[in-house]
Design a protein around this motif. Structure first.
Motif: not given
Length: 262
Positions: A63-64, A121-125, A180-185
């Motif tokens: 992901m990018s 972004g995304f601090d609630r996740l 893949e998502i976790l690697a791209a965080m």
């Protein structure tokens, strides 16, 4: 990469020059998360809600934002939906901005929901690193999915968001490209370095939730530099999930903006 698309449109034929609307969800979401606004817009326009890569029923891969923008462009072209008005929330908003900046002829107008072209972004996740190591039972239903995730995710809203990404029934497991998502965080939370002078001159609407921190005055200079023909609207009482917190006001702003697009 061609993405999974959920398409809706009016029962009657639309004018030949009516622009389609592409909708892009946020992190760990899927096309149906924007279902309320899609149903409203589909009464008069062709709409295409997409599962971004590693999400929903779309293929998996690294992901990018440039890669995800290319996915959206390829899927629009495959579905004869170029140019289009593109609406994206959060991660989908950054993807939409990247698409508009790199392929402006494909984007007639842009709607960015509660995210800026910047780090954030995304601090609630705030997800545990070992989420991809969960041991699944032989069978799982929705109630069991909630119980399985509770020790890992305390926040009810985030847990419900993640539950939609688990395959239930026999042989349950993650239905998304979680590794893949976790690697791209770091890339997902960030914003790539852009070529000097890159900007999108088309009409642009930023919509922020009043109670969300993801669009703030510190972002205004870069928003103006990249999207000089933009305006910013704030929805009172809404948080990051603006379209879920205030669906009617959100849809009203979107429809008013679309009415002004030639």
């Amino acid at each position: 990469m061609l993405l999974n698309v959920s398409e809706r449109g009016p029962d009657h034929p639309t004018p030949a020059d009516a622009l389609p609307v592409v909708l892009l969800h946020g992190l760990f979401g899927r096309a149906r998360n924007l279902g309320f606004v899609q149903r409203k817009l589909a009464t008069t326009r062709r709409t295409l809600a997409m599962d971004l890569r590693n999400h929903g029923n779309s293929p998996h891969g690294p992901m990018s934002y440039p890669a995800m923008a290319q996915d959206v462009l390829d899927t629009m072209a495959h579905n004869h939906a170029c140019p289009a008005i593109v609406l994206g929330h959060s991660m989908g908003g950054k993807t939409a901005m990247m698409l508009a900046l790199t392929h402006p002829s494909a984007v007639r107008a842009l709607i960015v929901v509660d995210i800026a072209p910047a780090q954030g972004g995304f601090d609630r996740l705030d997800l545990p690193e070992n989420l991809d190591k969960i041991q699944f039972p032989a069978h799982l239903d929705l109630h069991g999915t909630n119980d399985l995730l509770r020790p890992f995710i305390a926040n009810d809203a985030v847990r419900q968001l993640m539950a939609q990404n688990i395959r239930q029934g026999d042989n349950p497991g993650w239905a998304i490209g979680l590794p893949e998502i976790l690697a791209a965080m770091p890339d997902i939370m960030g914003w790539p370095q852009l070529a000097p002078g890159l900007r999108y001159d088309g009409p642009t609407l930023f919509i922020r939730g009043e109670n969300s921190p993801y669009i703030s005055p510190k972002n205004y200079p870069v928003m103006q530099a990249l999207f000089p023909n933009h305006r910013l609207e704030s929805i009172h009482g809404a948080g990051h999930w603006v379209h879920a917190d205030a669906p009617r006001r959100f849809t009203e702003l979107v429809e008013e903006f679309l009415a002004d697009i030639p």
